[in-house]
Write a protein that holds these residues in place. Structure first.
Motif, PDB file in Angstrom:
ATOM      1  N   ILE A   1       0.851  -1.182   0.000  1.00 55.75           N
ATOM      2  CA  ILE A   1       0.000   0.000   0.000  1.00 55.75           C
ATOM      3  C   ILE A   1       0.889   1.235   0.000  1.00 55.75           C
ATOM      4  O   ILE A   1       2.099   1.149   0.193  1.00 55.75           O
ATOM      5  CB  ILE A   1      -0.934   0.023   1.234  1.00 55.75           C
TER       6      ILE A   1
ATOM      7  N   THR B   1      -1.632   5.725   2.982  1.00 60.08           N
ATOM      8  CA  THR B   1      -2.622   4.717   3.388  1.00 60.08           C
ATOM      9  C   THR B   1      -2.157   3.975   4.637  1.00 60.08           C
ATOM     10  O   THR B   1      -2.947   3.704   5.543  1.00 60.08           O
ATOM     11  CB  THR B   1      -2.873   3.714   2.247  1.00 60.08           C
TER      12      THR B   1
ATOM     13  N   GLN C   1      -2.719   6.139   7.509  1.00 59.52           N
ATOM     14  CA  GLN C   1      -4.155   6.211   7.783  1.00 59.52           C
ATOM     15  C   GLN C   1      -4.618   5.000   8.588  1.00 59.52           C
ATOM     16  O   GLN C   1      -5.359   5.129   9.568  1.00 59.52           O
ATOM     17  CB  GLN C   1      -4.935   6.299   6.468  1.00 59.52           C
TER      18      GLN C   1
END
Length: 211
Positions: A179, A183, A186
């Motif tokens: 990823i 991300t 997050q």
């Protein structure tokens, strides 16, 4: 047994003892002594009666004679272990082989008391067993609470949580999950927020304190 002085118990919460002894007179004497000290005592003349009427109460300890009609103390210990019933056990015996004593202790017995034993020795062993069971219950409660917390995480957040526990940094999480860095950050923030944590150190502590 001398009942002239009743010990002061630090806590008033019920503490349970399953007492297995085929000698009715000795069983009654032991029960009176233990009840006098504040314990709730369930009495049985043999192991099968105990198994048929077992109550899952905590904290609790089994005080059992080694030689009884039907199942012996060691056989009862093995039966409980096979059924996944984890409860501290204290053995009492007038005569037992070295093999029986070794087997009982090797399989987690709290103590092995040879008759005649003192009231103080019995109470010491019982107190130790009760403490072991109470701590085991606390660990179980923490584990269940921890598992419930993890259920609020999404599959990707759970993966991130497991990697954080292993000490992965952001770059390693990016590579492992394939990823982007934003991300990964997050997911990490979501994990910390949902679990109410302020640092990775708290996250690791949460994981290992629940095991």
């Amino acid at each position: 047994m001398n009942l002239s002085s009743k010990p002061l118990l630090a806590e008033e919460k019920p503490k349970y003892i399953f007492l297995l002894e085929d000698n009715a007179e000795l069983r009654a004497d032991l029960a009176r002594s233990l009840e006098f000290c504040g314990f709730t005592v369930f009495q049985y003349a043999d192991a099968q009666s105990f198994l048929d009427n077992f109550s899952n109460v905590v904290p609790a300890v089994v005080v059992t004679d080694m030689r009884m009609p039907g199942l012996s103390g060691v056989e009862l210990q093995a039966r409980l272990a096979a059924e996944g019933r984890k409860i501290p056990m204290i053995f009492i015996s007038g005569e037992s082989t070295d093999a029986q004593i070794v087997s009982a202790m090797k399989n987690g017995a709290v103590d092995f008391l040879l008759k005649p034993f003192s009231r103080e020795h019995l109470l010491s062993a019982v107190a130790k067993g009760i403490e072991i069971d109470a701590l085991a219950m606390q660990k179980l409660v923490k584990k269940v609470a921890f598992e419930q917390k993890l259920k609020i995480l999404s599959p990707r957040e759970l993966q991130t949580f497991n990697l954080l526990v292993l000490g992965f940094n952001n770059t390693q999480i990016v590579n492992e999950l394939q990823i982007s860095l934003p991300t990964a950050k997050q997911y990490k923030s979501a994990v910390m927020y949902k679990l109410g944590l302020r640092s990775v150190a708290e996250l690791v502590a949460l994981k290992f304190n629940s095991e």
